[in-house]
Structure formats: C-alpha cells, structure tokens
Scaffold this motif. Structure first.
Motif, PDB file in Angstrom:
ATOM      1  N   ASP A 286       0.839  -1.206   0.000  1.00 12.76           N
ATOM      2  CA  ASP A 286       0.000   0.000   0.000  1.00 12.76           C
ATOM      3  C   ASP A 286       0.869   1.248   0.000  1.00 12.76           C
ATOM      4  OD1 ASP A 286      -2.206  -1.634   0.148  1.00 12.76           O
ATOM      5  OD2 ASP A 286      -2.261  -1.596   2.340  1.00 12.76           O
ATOM      6  N   PRO A 287       0.606   2.204  -0.892  1.00  6.92           N
ATOM      7  CA  PRO A 287       1.399   3.444  -0.897  1.00  6.92           C
ATOM      8  C   PRO A 287       1.071   4.375   0.261  1.00  6.92           C
ATOM      9  CG  PRO A 287      -0.299   3.555  -2.568  1.00  6.92           C
ATOM     10  CD  PRO A 287      -0.357   2.166  -2.006  1.00  6.92           C
ATOM     11  N   ARG A 288      -0.130   4.244   0.815  1.00  4.90           N
ATOM     12  CA  ARG A 288      -0.539   5.081   1.950  1.00  4.90           C
ATOM     13  C   ARG A 288      -1.617   4.341   2.737  1.00  4.90           C
ATOM     14  NH1 ARG A 288      -1.966   7.214  -2.705  1.00  4.90           N
ATOM     15  NH2 ARG A 288      -0.233   8.663  -2.580  1.00  4.90           N
ATOM     16  N   GLU A 358       1.679   8.492   4.678  1.00  6.26           N
ATOM     17  CA  GLU A 358       2.270   8.264   3.361  1.00  6.26           C
ATOM     18  C   GLU A 358       3.431   7.274   3.470  1.00  6.26           C
ATOM     19  OE1 GLU A 358       1.219   9.388   0.522  1.00  6.26           O
ATOM     20  OE2 GLU A 358      -0.379  10.687   1.297  1.00  6.26           O
ATOM     21  N   TYR A 359       3.123   5.993   3.287  1.00  3.82           N
ATOM     22  CA  TYR A 359       4.161   4.965   3.385  1.00  3.82           C
ATOM     23  C   TYR A 359       5.233   5.134   2.307  1.00  3.82           C
ATOM     24  CZ  TYR A 359       0.544   2.595   6.131  1.00  3.82           C
ATOM     25  OH  TYR A 359      -0.408   2.286   7.061  1.00  3.82           O
ATOM     26  N   GLU A 360       4.816   5.472   1.105  1.00  6.11           N
ATOM     27  CA  GLU A 360       5.769   5.543  -0.010  1.00  6.11           C
ATOM     28  C   GLU A 360       6.782   6.662   0.190  1.00  6.11           C
ATOM     29  OE1 GLU A 360       5.752   5.682  -4.907  1.00  6.11           O
ATOM     30  OE2 GLU A 360       3.879   5.551  -3.778  1.00  6.11           O
ATOM     31  N   ARG A 364      10.781   5.958   0.890  1.00  6.57           N
ATOM     32  CA  ARG A 364      11.808   6.493  -0.001  1.00  6.57           C
ATOM     33  C   ARG A 364      12.827   7.331   0.776  1.00  6.57           C
ATOM     34  NH1 ARG A 364       8.665   9.116  -3.892  1.00  6.57           N
ATOM     35  NH2 ARG A 364       8.522   7.133  -4.999  1.00  6.57           N
ATOM     36  N   LYS A 536       7.874  -2.262   0.427  1.00  4.35           N
ATOM     37  CA  LYS A 536       7.520  -2.642  -0.937  1.00  4.35           C
ATOM     38  C   LYS A 536       6.649  -1.616  -1.638  1.00  4.35           C
ATOM     39  CE  LYS A 536       7.784  -7.535   0.222  1.00  4.35           C
ATOM     40  NZ  LYS A 536       7.074  -8.824   0.301  1.00  4.35           N
ATOM     41  N   ALA A 537       6.162  -0.634  -0.896  1.00  5.52           N
ATOM     42  CA  ALA A 537       5.322   0.376  -1.530  1.00  5.52           C
ATOM     43  C   ALA A 537       6.121   1.239  -2.476  1.00  5.52           C
ATOM     44  CB  ALA A 537       4.651   1.262  -0.479  1.00  5.52           C
ATOM     45  N   VAL A 538       7.421   1.325  -2.276  1.00  5.31           N
ATOM     46  CA  VAL A 538       8.255   2.175  -3.112  1.00  5.31           C
ATOM     47  C   VAL A 538       8.463   1.493  -4.438  1.00  5.31           C
ATOM     48  CG1 VAL A 538      10.448   3.367  -3.306  1.00  5.31           C
ATOM     49  CG2 VAL A 538       9.381   3.074  -1.080  1.00  5.31           C
ATOM     50  N   GLY A 539       8.193   2.190  -5.533  1.00  2.00           N
ATOM     51  CA  GLY A 539       8.365   1.618  -6.854  1.00  2.00           C
ATOM     52  C   GLY A 539       9.790   1.682  -7.327  1.00  2.00           C
ATOM     53  N   GLU A 542      12.598   5.595  -8.461  1.00  2.00           N
ATOM     54  CA  GLU A 542      12.878   6.383  -7.263  1.00  2.00           C
ATOM     55  C   GLU A 542      13.814   7.539  -7.544  1.00  2.00           C
ATOM     56  OE1 GLU A 542      13.741   4.361  -3.655  1.00  2.00           O
ATOM     57  OE2 GLU A 542      12.893   2.509  -4.356  1.00  2.00           O
TER      58      GLU A 542
END
Length: 543
Positions: A286-288, A358-360, A364, A536-539, A542
């Motif tokens: 999840d990104p957020r 905001e997890y992403e 990062r 893992k939310a980070v694509g 980057e």
C-alpha cells in the motif's frame, strides 16, 4: 541462484535451525539453482533417504518451492525470502503476545516450530495439560489470529515457485500487444501479470474461514432467524502470515523516524494514527494508509498523555486536546512548507478532517538515509554532499560536481572513483562521435538508486553472516564451551551460585555481555535490511 553473501547467510540460518545435513541440501540448491531430486543427491553426496527427509522438512517449513521443468520434470528451488524471514521469528512471537495474549503467542510459536498445522492439531498439542479450559482458550486465540490475518492457509500456490507463473502471465499479456511493443506497454504487461498473480494468491488464501449457520430463538417460538458465524476450517493447514507481522515492524520504524525528527509526542501522534487503521493494513504494497478522522485517532491516545509537553506555549492557557492534535498534524504534514521539498519531507497528508500516512514517501526517505549513512561512514561528509547533489540535480560531469559542490577537483576524482567501485554512484558515457573515442566522450555521474540499494542489501547480508559466525565462535571457545556445558546440568542450573566457581561465573558474565552486544548489532543491521527490502510500496522509479 543467488549471490555468495546471501547464500552463505541462508545456509547458516538453515544449518542453525535444522542441522548440518539440511544445510548441505540448501547450500547445493543456493549455489546451483533449481535442481531435480537426482541431481541434489549427486551434488550433496548423501544417501537418497537422507536427502528426501531433508527436503520434506524444508517443504514443511515453506523453505523450498516446487516447479515443473520441461527437461527435468519436478525441480526444487530455495525460497530465499522465507529463509531470511526466519531471523524475525522471535519478534513475531513477542508481537503476538502483545496483541492477543500468551495463548496466541504459544500458537504462533508452535506454527513456527512446525511450519504448518491444522487447527485440531494445534489445539490438541497446546491443551494437553488442561483439556477442558485449554481447548476453549486456544480455540478462541486461534480464531482471533485467523480472523485478523496473522495466520493464513497454506495452499498449493504457496508451494509453487511464482517465477514460472509470472513469466507465463507476462508472455500471455505480451501476445495481446499488436506490433512492436513500447516500453510503456511492456511495463503495463508486467504490472498486469503481477496483479493477476497477487489476485490468485489472495483468492486461494480465503479458504481459512467458513460460514456456520446458527439458529437463535427468543421467547416467541414463531420468531427465529439464522445468524452466520465465521469459524475456522479444521481441514485447512495454517501457517504464520509474515507480511502481517512485518506491518507492525514498518509502523514502528515510521513512528521512530518521526520521534527522531521532531520529538516523542509527534511519534506518539503518528503511532496513534497508524493504530487507528491497523486492522485495515493487510499489505506492505500500500502506498498510503486508509483515511481516518481526527476523532478516531484521539481515541487511541491515552488520556494521561499531555500533548502540550511537545510545544513551548506562549500563553498560560492550555489548548484543547484536539487543537494540539491538529497542530501536530500540521507539523507532520509540513503545512508550513507547501513546496515539493516540503511534500517530500512529510509523514502524512491531510484532506479536510481525514488524515493518511504516506508509506511511499517515508520509505523512499528512509532508504535514502540508509544510503547516506553508509556513504558517510565509508567516505566522509563529502560523499554525502555529492550524493545529495546528484540526486537533486541529475547527471553531472566531474567539473560541474566540483564547481557546484564547492570541492577541489583533486578531491572529487578519487572520491567518485571509490564510490563508483562500491556502486554508490554510477557513470554514464555519452560519446561525441561514433568511434567512442575516450577523448571525445562525456562522462556523467549519477546515482542509480536501485543498483545502490541492491549492493547495500548484499553487504548487509554479509554483515549478518559475520555476526552469526562471531557469535558461534564465541560460544565454541574452549573455556566458554566447557562452562556452558556444565551450566546445562540439572544440578548446576538449580544452584549456580554454589556449584559454579567465581572464575566460571566471570566467564559466563563476559560471554553474556558479548552476546548482548552482538544481538543489539544484529537488530540494528536487520532494521536497515527491513528498510531496504521490505518497504515494498516504493516503486522502481525512485529517481
């Protein structure tokens, strides 16, 4: 096949948990890749019966995958991620006890010891000393763990290597593309295949609970209604859902980052925000977080917590609890800096009266902090200055780095060379002519984050392996080993003060102090590994 450092760490973990024979089987698979049973027997030089027993143990503990090969038939492959997660099993048991009590912790411990079990086997083994009360207690704890997704069913898909199926799905998606595929179409095909595979896994894991109809009647016999109740399916094998426990580790890392940046009260508010949506946090992808209201977050903050302690108030009048909470949210959302830089440094986003973590963005930022920390330890503050300059500006040549970074050219060149050797920075050649003459070529420096993170992760695996070897060497030292063996005797363990000499007690104290230091060091390295690998939310984009 995997790299040497990761293979050594996995082999050491399996050898410690299951013994040298099973470690030999894993070592062969790690260094040779997927193999059929006949070749495993050949490379290990063990008896076929012994190899089969080792493979059964590893499959039971989800360490080996099955795969079908057109040439060799059924082949076996090591699940490296599952193997590395075994280092966190102690944290999972502790987390289960904190959330659901001692009975749930015993269930998680039993499943980690056996790999996977059916509910009747779990309850019968744990309630052997108290069949009446124990059966009810452990059944309720098991229901809570399954209903909250801390345990998941072990399906056929969990034993099959997802690599082959992912390749198959990508191939099917690529055949739907007409003409020469573009980079965007290839990326979309890969994402579609990943989503399809993940959807299949989610559908397969829904078999753990079943609906059971129960009739409840009141004093009027004519009025009856059937209520559906979820019960645990006794025919399904369950295993520990490591992703759900990793979510708690992620939340702790995020709250600690807010505490370190601001103060303990900001960390407390962010921890309460994560707690408010904890039940809905099911994936690390999840990104957020889901949006939650200020009032809901306020219910997860203890009444005796004085949020005003984190501010220097100008007036004697104390603000309300909700006003202080909004002030903290303004700080965490970087409301005073509505720029891209402020947005990149925020922890949450606010939309009206709703707040999301905001997890992403946080992931990062934490990854970049690990990269900068390693660069500072190895090459000093100038290395961090160069990395930040390249990340903010993009590709630059050596003269531009020296000029903008205000550093002497004689210092920049050897520093870039040393950092390039460790993949902290990368170089891009841009030839002026077709002959690619070095004298007529631009050399641009940049930071390839994915490459840098991968190299750092392998280096951290090597560190974890060295820590484990150091701990084993300390235990096998002759003087320490003799005292530990004596300490394990039943008579000595009951009265150590009288039956152990002063010198032996000093040896044990020194060994325990060294073990504690190694354990703390391992926990710090493991936290860096978690940041680099499990956010893992980070694509992949980057930059």
């Amino acid at each position: 096949m995997t790299d040497t450092n990761t293979a050594n760490l996995c082999e050491q973990i399996i050898r410690t948990d299951f013994g040298p024979l099973t470690g030999t089987v894993v070592k062969v698979l790690l260094h040779h890749g997927r193999l059929p049973l006949s070749q495993i027997i050949r490379y290990t030089k063990l008896k076929a019966r012994t190899v089969r027993a080792c493979i059964l143990v590893l499959v039971q503990h989800n360490v080996l995958w099955h795969a079908e090969s057109e040439i060799d038939g059924e082949v076996l492959e090591v699940n490296v991620e599952e193997c590395l997660l075994r280092m966190r099993y102690g944290r999972y048991v502790w987390q289960a006890e904190q959330l659901f009590g001692k009975a749930a912790a015993e269930i998680v411990q039993l499943l980690l010891d056996h790999g996977k079990l059916r509910p009747p086997d779990i309850v019968s083994q744990l309630s052997v000393y108290d069949p009446v009360k124990g059966t009810t207690l452990y059944s309720q704890a098991l229901h809570k763990l399954v209903d909250s997704f801390y345990l998941k069913p072990s399906t056929v898909l969990s034993h099959i290597s997802p690599v082959d199926k992912r390749i198959k799905y990508e191939k099917e998606e690529k055949t739907k593309i007409s003409g020469f595929p573009t980079a965007k179409q290839l990326r979309e095909a890969k994402e579609t295949a990943e989503a399809r595979l993940r959807r299949e896994e989610e559908e397969a894991e829904k078999i753990g609970m079943k609906r059971k109809a129960k009739d409840h009647s009141n004093h009027h016999k004519s009025k009856r209604k059937a209520l559906d109740e979820n019960t645990v399916d006794d025919d399904v094998f369950f295993r520990v859902n490591c992703d759900k426990f990793n979510i708690h580790l992620r939340n702790k890392v995020i709250a600690d980052a807010a505490t370190e940046r601001y103060n303990s009260y900001a960390g407390l508010v962010l921890r309460a925000t994560l707690k408010a949506t904890e039940a809905k946090q099911l994936s690390l992808f999840d990104p957020r977080s889901d949006p939650t209201s200020f009032a809901d977050v306020a219910t997860h903050i203890a009444e005796d917590e004085d949020l005003a302690g984190g501010f220097v108030l100008s007036s004697s009048k104390k603000p309300s609890h909700m006003s202080l909470l909004k002030e903290y949210y303004g700080i965490l959302a970087a409301a005073d800096n509505p720029t891209p830089a402020g947005r990149a440094g925020s922890f949450i986003s606010i939309n009206g009266s709703k707040v999301q973590v905001e997890y992403e963005l946080i992931g990062r930022r934490l990854k970049r902090r690990v990269l900068e920390t390693v660069a500072r330890e190895r090459h000093g503050d100038d290395a961090v200055r160069i990395i930040r300059l390249l990340l903010d500006t993009g590709k630059m040549d050596e003269k531009q780095i020296s000029k903008i970074g205000m550093m002497a050219p004689k210092d920049v060149r050897p520093l870039l060379t040393a950092m390039s050797a460790e993949s902290l920075v990368s170089i891009q050649e841009v030839p002026k002519t077709a002959d690619r003459n070095p004298t007529r070529t631009f050399y641009l420096w940049y930071v390839d984050l994915q490459k840098a993170y991968s190299v750092l992760l392998v280096s951290l695996y090597k560190t974890l392996y060295n820590i484990a070897c150091r701990r084993q060497a300390e235990e096998e030292e002759p003087s320490v080993k003799a005292v530990l063996e004596k300490r394990q005797r039943s008579d000595v363990s009951q009265d150590e003060e009288r039956l152990l000499t002063r010198n032996e007690r000093e040896i044990i104290a020194q060994w325990e102090k060294k073990r504690e230091k190694l354990t703390v060091l391992q926990a710090r390295v493991e936290e860096a590994v978690f940041i680099l690998r499990d956010f893992k939310a980070v694509g992949s984009d980057e930059q």
